[in-house]
Design a protein around this motif. Sequence first.
Motif, PDB file in Angstrom:
ATOM      1  N   VAL A  92      28.323 -26.057  86.425  1.00 31.71           N
ATOM      2  CA  VAL A  92      27.347 -26.992  87.020  1.00 31.71           C
ATOM      3  C   VAL A  92      26.872 -28.072  86.037  1.00 31.71           C
ATOM      4  CG1 VAL A  92      25.003 -27.105  88.334  1.00 31.71           C
ATOM      5  CG2 VAL A  92      26.730 -25.292  88.892  1.00 31.71           C
ATOM      6  N   ILE A  93      26.952 -29.246  86.523  1.00 32.00           N
ATOM      7  CA  ILE A  93      26.458 -30.205  85.832  1.00 32.00           C
ATOM      8  C   ILE A  93      25.236 -31.006  86.743  1.00 32.00           C
ATOM      9  CG2 ILE A  93      27.138 -32.716  84.760  1.00 32.00           C
ATOM     10  CD1 ILE A  93      29.703 -31.720  84.568  1.00 32.00           C
ATOM     11  N   MET A  94      24.178 -31.152  85.940  1.00 30.16           N
ATOM     12  CA  MET A  94      22.849 -31.485  86.677  1.00 30.16           C
ATOM     13  C   MET A  94      22.924 -33.006  86.491  1.00 30.16           C
ATOM     14  SD  MET A  94      21.356 -29.181  88.288  1.00 30.16           S
ATOM     15  CE  MET A  94      19.517 -28.940  88.529  1.00 30.16           C
ATOM     16  N   LEU A  95      22.643 -33.758  87.469  1.00 28.50           N
ATOM     17  CA  LEU A  95      22.424 -35.218  87.165  1.00 28.50           C
ATOM     18  C   LEU A  95      21.084 -35.681  87.408  1.00 28.50           C
ATOM     19  CD1 LEU A  95      25.587 -36.403  89.573  1.00 28.50           C
ATOM     20  CD2 LEU A  95      25.596 -35.659  86.844  1.00 28.50           C
ATOM     21  N   THR A  96      20.438 -36.363  86.788  1.00 34.91           N
ATOM     22  CA  THR A  96      18.876 -36.368  86.796  1.00 34.91           C
ATOM     23  C   THR A  96      18.586 -37.586  86.079  1.00 34.91           C
ATOM     24  OG1 THR A  96      16.625 -35.437  86.385  1.00 34.91           O
ATOM     25  CG2 THR A  96      18.361 -35.107  84.635  1.00 34.91           C
ATOM     26  N   ASP A  97      17.522 -38.182  86.531  1.00 29.56           N
ATOM     27  CA  ASP A  97      16.773 -39.505  86.033  1.00 29.56           C
ATOM     28  C   ASP A  97      15.426 -39.125  85.364  1.00 29.56           C
ATOM     29  OD1 ASP A  97      15.546 -39.085  88.450  1.00 29.56           O
ATOM     30  OD2 ASP A  97      15.798 -40.912  89.185  1.00 29.56           O
ATOM     31  N   THR A  98      14.918 -37.811  85.221  1.00 27.21           N
ATOM     32  CA  THR A  98      14.042 -37.273  84.739  1.00 27.21           C
ATOM     33  C   THR A  98      14.330 -36.265  83.604  1.00 27.21           C
ATOM     34  OG1 THR A  98      13.288 -36.931  87.317  1.00 27.21           O
ATOM     35  CG2 THR A  98      11.766 -35.849  85.315  1.00 27.21           C
ATOM     36  N   PRO A  99      14.721 -36.904  82.409  1.00 22.87           N
ATOM     37  CA  PRO A  99      15.010 -36.108  81.277  1.00 22.87           C
ATOM     38  C   PRO A  99      14.020 -35.145  80.837  1.00 22.87           C
ATOM     39  CG  PRO A  99      15.192 -38.647  80.808  1.00 22.87           C
ATOM     40  CD  PRO A  99      14.434 -38.328  82.066  1.00 22.87           C
ATOM     41  N   GLU A 100      12.940 -35.131  80.981  1.00 20.86           N
ATOM     42  CA  GLU A 100      11.884 -34.052  80.684  1.00 20.86           C
ATOM     43  C   GLU A 100      12.197 -32.581  81.215  1.00 20.86           C
ATOM     44  OE1 GLU A 100       9.767 -36.946  83.076  1.00 20.86           O
ATOM     45  OE2 GLU A 100      11.047 -37.023  81.616  1.00 20.86           O
ATOM     46  N   VAL A 144      18.512 -26.421  82.457  1.00 16.01           N
ATOM     47  CA  VAL A 144      19.573 -25.433  81.856  1.00 16.01           C
ATOM     48  C   VAL A 144      19.098 -23.951  82.162  1.00 16.01           C
ATOM     49  CG1 VAL A 144      20.298 -24.729  79.517  1.00 16.01           C
ATOM     50  CG2 VAL A 144      20.094 -26.988  79.973  1.00 16.01           C
ATOM     51  N   ASP A 145      17.820 -23.945  82.030  1.00 16.95           N
ATOM     52  CA  ASP A 145      17.279 -22.332  82.313  1.00 16.95           C
ATOM     53  C   ASP A 145      17.765 -21.788  83.667  1.00 16.95           C
ATOM     54  OD1 ASP A 145      16.413 -22.558  79.907  1.00 16.95           O
ATOM     55  OD2 ASP A 145      14.254 -22.904  80.401  1.00 16.95           O
ATOM     56  N   ALA A 146      17.836 -22.969  84.562  1.00 19.89           N
ATOM     57  CA  ALA A 146      18.221 -22.256  85.884  1.00 19.89           C
ATOM     58  C   ALA A 146      19.754 -21.970  85.931  1.00 19.89           C
ATOM     59  CB  ALA A 146      17.725 -23.621  87.085  1.00 19.89           C
ATOM     60  N   GLY A 147      20.419 -22.227  85.037  1.00 20.98           N
ATOM     61  CA  GLY A 147      21.860 -21.931  85.121  1.00 20.98           C
ATOM     62  C   GLY A 147      22.848 -23.365  85.171  1.00 20.98           C
ATOM     63  N   ALA A 148      22.388 -24.397  84.848  1.00 18.21           N
ATOM     64  CA  ALA A 148      23.197 -25.559  84.602  1.00 18.21           C
ATOM     65  C   ALA A 148      23.994 -25.326  83.312  1.00 18.21           C
ATOM     66  CB  ALA A 148      22.379 -26.709  84.971  1.00 18.21           C
ATOM     67  N   ASP A 149      25.287 -25.994  83.110  1.00 15.10           N
ATOM     68  CA  ASP A 149      25.916 -25.562  82.051  1.00 15.10           C
ATOM     69  C   ASP A 149      25.851 -26.946  81.214  1.00 15.10           C
ATOM     70  OD1 ASP A 149      28.020 -23.339  82.554  1.00 15.10           O
ATOM     71  OD2 ASP A 149      27.728 -24.171  84.366  1.00 15.10           O
ATOM     72  N   ASP A 150      25.645 -27.943  81.950  1.00 15.32           N
ATOM     73  CA  ASP A 150      25.267 -29.334  81.165  1.00 15.32           C
ATOM     74  C   ASP A 150      24.251 -30.064  82.175  1.00 15.32           C
ATOM     75  OD1 ASP A 150      25.914 -31.490  79.492  1.00 15.32           O
ATOM     76  OD2 ASP A 150      28.115 -31.797  79.986  1.00 15.32           O
ATOM     77  N   VAL A 151      23.873 -31.102  81.266  1.00 17.48           N
ATOM     78  CA  VAL A 151      22.900 -32.051  82.097  1.00 17.48           C
ATOM     79  C   VAL A 151      23.506 -33.694  81.642  1.00 17.48           C
ATOM     80  CG1 VAL A 151      20.591 -32.624  82.322  1.00 17.48           C
ATOM     81  CG2 VAL A 151      20.873 -30.456  81.995  1.00 17.48           C
ATOM     82  N   LEU A 152      23.415 -34.460  82.545  1.00 13.49           N
ATOM     83  CA  LEU A 152      23.661 -35.820  82.248  1.00 13.49           C
ATOM     84  C   LEU A 152      22.523 -36.730  82.759  1.00 13.49           C
ATOM     85  CD1 LEU A 152      26.045 -37.144  80.927  1.00 13.49           C
ATOM     86  CD2 LEU A 152      27.143 -37.689  83.282  1.00 13.49           C
ATOM     87  N   ILE A 153      21.929 -37.741  82.106  1.00 14.71           N
ATOM     88  CA  ILE A 153      20.732 -38.542  82.429  1.00 14.71           C
ATOM     89  C   ILE A 153      21.374 -39.561  82.794  1.00 14.71           C
ATOM     90  CG2 ILE A 153      18.908 -39.425  81.406  1.00 14.71           C
ATOM     91  CD1 ILE A 153      18.764 -36.356  81.351  1.00 14.71           C
ATOM     92  N   SER A 193      34.929 -37.446  81.755  1.00 16.31           N
ATOM     93  CA  SER A 193      35.330 -36.742  80.332  1.00 16.31           C
ATOM     94  C   SER A 193      34.431 -35.327  80.315  1.00 16.31           C
ATOM     95  CB  SER A 193      34.805 -37.549  79.024  1.00 16.31           C
ATOM     96  OG  SER A 193      34.898 -36.798  77.923  1.00 16.31           O
ATOM     97  N   ARG A 194      33.191 -35.488  80.511  1.00 15.24           N
ATOM     98  CA  ARG A 194      32.265 -34.248  80.615  1.00 15.24           C
ATOM     99  C   ARG A 194      32.748 -33.296  81.511  1.00 15.24           C
ATOM    100  NH1 ARG A 194      27.276 -36.088  78.146  1.00 15.24           N
ATOM    101  NH2 ARG A 194      26.273 -34.293  78.935  1.00 15.24           N
ATOM    102  N   VAL A 195      33.243 -33.485  82.820  1.00 12.37           N
ATOM    103  CA  VAL A 195      33.638 -32.699  83.665  1.00 12.37           C
ATOM    104  C   VAL A 195      35.122 -32.284  83.393  1.00 12.37           C
ATOM    105  CG1 VAL A 195      34.937 -32.629  85.992  1.00 12.37           C
ATOM    106  CG2 VAL A 195      32.703 -33.822  85.801  1.00 12.37           C
ATOM    107  N   CYS A 196      35.939 -33.036  82.667  1.00 12.44           N
ATOM    108  CA  CYS A 196      37.146 -32.206  82.132  1.00 12.44           C
ATOM    109  C   CYS A 196      36.883 -31.201  80.921  1.00 12.44           C
ATOM    110  CB  CYS A 196      38.170 -33.479  81.631  1.00 12.44           C
ATOM    111  SG  CYS A 196      38.874 -34.471  82.892  1.00 12.44           S
ATOM    112  N   SER A 197      36.152 -31.604  80.028  1.00 10.95           N
ATOM    113  CA  SER A 197      35.814 -30.908  78.885  1.00 10.95           C
ATOM    114  C   SER A 197      35.119 -29.513  79.408  1.00 10.95           C
ATOM    115  CB  SER A 197      34.727 -31.727  77.941  1.00 10.95           C
ATOM    116  OG  SER A 197      34.416 -30.628  76.858  1.00 10.95           O
ATOM    117  N   GLU A 254      36.425 -34.348  71.493  1.00 10.61           N
ATOM    118  CA  GLU A 254      37.241 -35.759  71.628  1.00 10.61           C
ATOM    119  C   GLU A 254      37.206 -36.443  70.130  1.00 10.61           C
ATOM    120  OE1 GLU A 254      36.976 -37.603  75.884  1.00 10.61           O
ATOM    121  OE2 GLU A 254      35.127 -36.607  75.499  1.00 10.61           O
ATOM    122  N   PRO A 255      37.784 -36.061  69.354  1.00  5.00           N
ATOM    123  CA  PRO A 255      37.430 -36.518  67.801  1.00  5.00           C
ATOM    124  C   PRO A 255      37.759 -38.071  67.654  1.00  5.00           C
ATOM    125  CG  PRO A 255      39.616 -35.394  68.215  1.00  5.00           C
ATOM    126  CD  PRO A 255      38.933 -34.857  69.430  1.00  5.00           C
TER     127      PRO A 255
END
Length: 219
Positions: free
Chosen positions: A75-83, A89-98, A108-112, A162-163
């Motif tokens: 799960v990738i969360m998409l948010t405009d609320t960085p705080e 993440v605590d709720a179970g998201a694997d990644d967060v994108l602002i 790239s993040r999805v593939c990774s 992605e070196p």
Amino acid sequence: MRLLLIEEDEMIGDPIADAMRRAGHTVDWARDGRGAEQLLKPDIYDLVLLDADLSKCDAIDLLLRYRRQGGRAAVIMLTDTPERRIGNVDAGADDVLIKPFDLDRLVSRVCSLLRRRNDPEGPVYSHGALVLDAVSNQATMRGQALSLDPFEFALLQALLEEPMRVCTRSELEERLPNDRGKQFGGDAIESHVQSLRCKIGAEQIVTVRGVGYRLSSME
């Protein structure tokens, strides 16, 4: 791979869905909380792109229910609320994108993330003399174990995924552990990069002025 996009705003959802399909994924799109409730079931999707700021549905509650039901999709969360990042993440998201974010960066993040989730051995990254095992949380340089704190390890993994691509400061900041600000304040990235350079060699990390950092070439 089969993806579920949960996004109310068509101006945001349309380009995301198109980008994911161009990347070779099958995409279902839930345009509101009710649609999300109907589609978000265990063992259907490989990855979920979830808008954390749904107007008529609490996205964190939705994610918590999905995890309690046995949902294992990345799960990738998409948010405009960085705080709210830590709560996501605590709720179970694997990644967060602002928001706003570049679509190539999202792809790239999805593939990774899919690569990490679908590797039964666990991801091992290497670049020249550097090797990082993300499962055992171990990294080596020329076969010698590196003593890295969680911040340094997270930065090194982000660079190794992605070196030769330049990672921006904001991208790297999102990869740091949740309590990143407690140690170095506003200069967190620069301080952690400097600390990492001391352990792997200053020449290993290239600064791209005004943009961010990447690993050096192996020439």
